[in-house]
Motif scaffolding. Sequence first.
Motif, PDB file in Angstrom:
ATOM      1  N   SER A  65      47.080 -39.576  48.662  1.00 59.73           N
ATOM      2  CA  SER A  65      46.242 -39.790  47.491  1.00 59.73           C
ATOM      3  C   SER A  65      47.103 -40.102  46.277  1.00 59.73           C
ATOM      4  N   ALA A  68      43.744 -40.021  39.605  1.00 54.24           N
ATOM      5  CA  ALA A  68      42.584 -40.812  39.212  1.00 54.24           C
ATOM      6  C   ALA A  68      42.983 -41.820  38.141  1.00 54.24           C
ATOM      7  N   GLY A 110      42.571 -31.334  32.867  1.00 52.05           N
ATOM      8  CA  GLY A 110      42.096 -31.091  34.219  1.00 52.05           C
ATOM      9  C   GLY A 110      42.104 -29.615  34.551  1.00 52.05           C
ATOM     10  N   GLY A 112      41.313 -28.279  37.472  1.00 47.59           N
ATOM     11  CA  GLY A 112      41.506 -28.004  38.889  1.00 47.59           C
ATOM     12  C   GLY A 112      42.832 -27.306  39.125  1.00 47.59           C
ATOM     13  N   SER A 165      35.479 -32.717  27.013  1.00 47.77           N
ATOM     14  CA  SER A 165      36.111 -33.854  27.678  1.00 47.77           C
ATOM     15  C   SER A 165      37.004 -34.583  26.688  1.00 47.77           C
ATOM     16  N   ALA A 199      43.451 -34.777  36.175  1.00 49.65           N
ATOM     17  CA  ALA A 199      42.014 -34.686  36.458  1.00 49.65           C
ATOM     18  C   ALA A 199      41.628 -35.690  37.541  1.00 49.65           C
ATOM     19  N   GLY A 200      41.365 -35.199  38.728  1.00 47.97           N
ATOM     20  CA  GLY A 200      40.828 -36.044  39.778  1.00 47.97           C
ATOM     21  C   GLY A 200      41.862 -36.755  40.629  1.00 47.97           C
ATOM     22  N   LEU A 217      35.310 -44.274  47.467  1.00 50.80           N
ATOM     23  CA  LEU A 217      36.596 -44.011  46.844  1.00 50.80           C
ATOM     24  C   LEU A 217      37.727 -44.842  47.456  1.00 50.80           C
ATOM     25  N   ARG A 249      38.064 -31.709  51.565  1.00 51.87           N
ATOM     26  CA  ARG A 249      38.660 -31.589  50.240  1.00 51.87           C
ATOM     27  C   ARG A 249      40.070 -32.152  50.240  1.00 51.87           C
TER      28      ARG A 249
END
Length: 327
Positions: A65, A68, A110, A112, A165, A199-200, A217, A249
């Motif tokens: 990955s 984002a 972010g 996460g 945000s 983030a992402g 995606l 995930r």
Amino acid sequence: MTTTLLRLLCARSGDATLDYGTLLGDGIELVVGSATLIDASRTSRAAGVGPCPGLRLLRLYAVGSTGATLSSVPAGAACALPLAEFQDAAWLRAKLEELPHDAPVTVVVGGGLTGIETAVELAERGRAVTLVCGRTPAPAFSAAGRCYIATWLSRHGVAVLAGVSVSEVRQDAVILDDGSADGPAGGAVRPSALTIWAAGFGVPDLAVASGLRTDPLGRLLTNETLTIVDDDRVVAAGDAAARSGRPLRMSGYAAGPLGAQAADTVLSRIAGTRPAVLDLAFSGACVSLGRHAAVRQLARKDDTAVNVYIRRSGRRSPCSSTPPSSG
């Protein structure tokens, strides 16, 4: 390579690489290049390398990955630095070293696990850190687990701005928006000498560029054996695979078992036997809180959190009467 290792490199808390010679077995040839196409002749091509005919029989697609994209945030791509790949972490490390230690707040965008782990590593190095979250830090954790994390962040000087945000990124600041014109964060300017975007996730566009079927995606669609639906000579694993259109995930937690499953599928195909279907259950998630604390959140098989977590810390938690775990 996981983002856990990348944030160690970024914050000068550790290294993030191993020599391939320590990992690859006998008879495995390493070809270094950038894959550009998986073409209809079932030959992979790599920039600077050319066709790889040795990959015609079976190929494993495990491109992982990326961070984002920041195209939706004004000046985001120009002024916010991602933390998704080794080059990103090395660049961030160099930029941090250029900043005075008392420079304006470094903002990690972010809530996460990547954002949390990056924020705490920087805080332990003495940086003034703000963590900006669209919701709350670690939203997939249980209420008690989130409470423990929030308490740790507060005690270690990480400012958390939840429910806001980022509407714009500048060279020396971020513009925040809480969704209301008169809210406390609506249009607020937060100084930031360096903005880290965590983030992402996204995935490389290799599958889309090759004309293979993907989810929205860009993850390759596979069946339950991780064989892609377009070509039974390609097996996909990790963050770039969407098993039966229901991807797991994106995480290092899933990458290991998926890699082992993909290897078993390849070996079964070579042996002429039927590959086994994937049977992977999540049991939770882990987040590192610097060098001396961590949280292990337990979960059901479907990856939903239960109200049980295990912490490793020298402090008692105000969120639970359970003594600190040593495991």
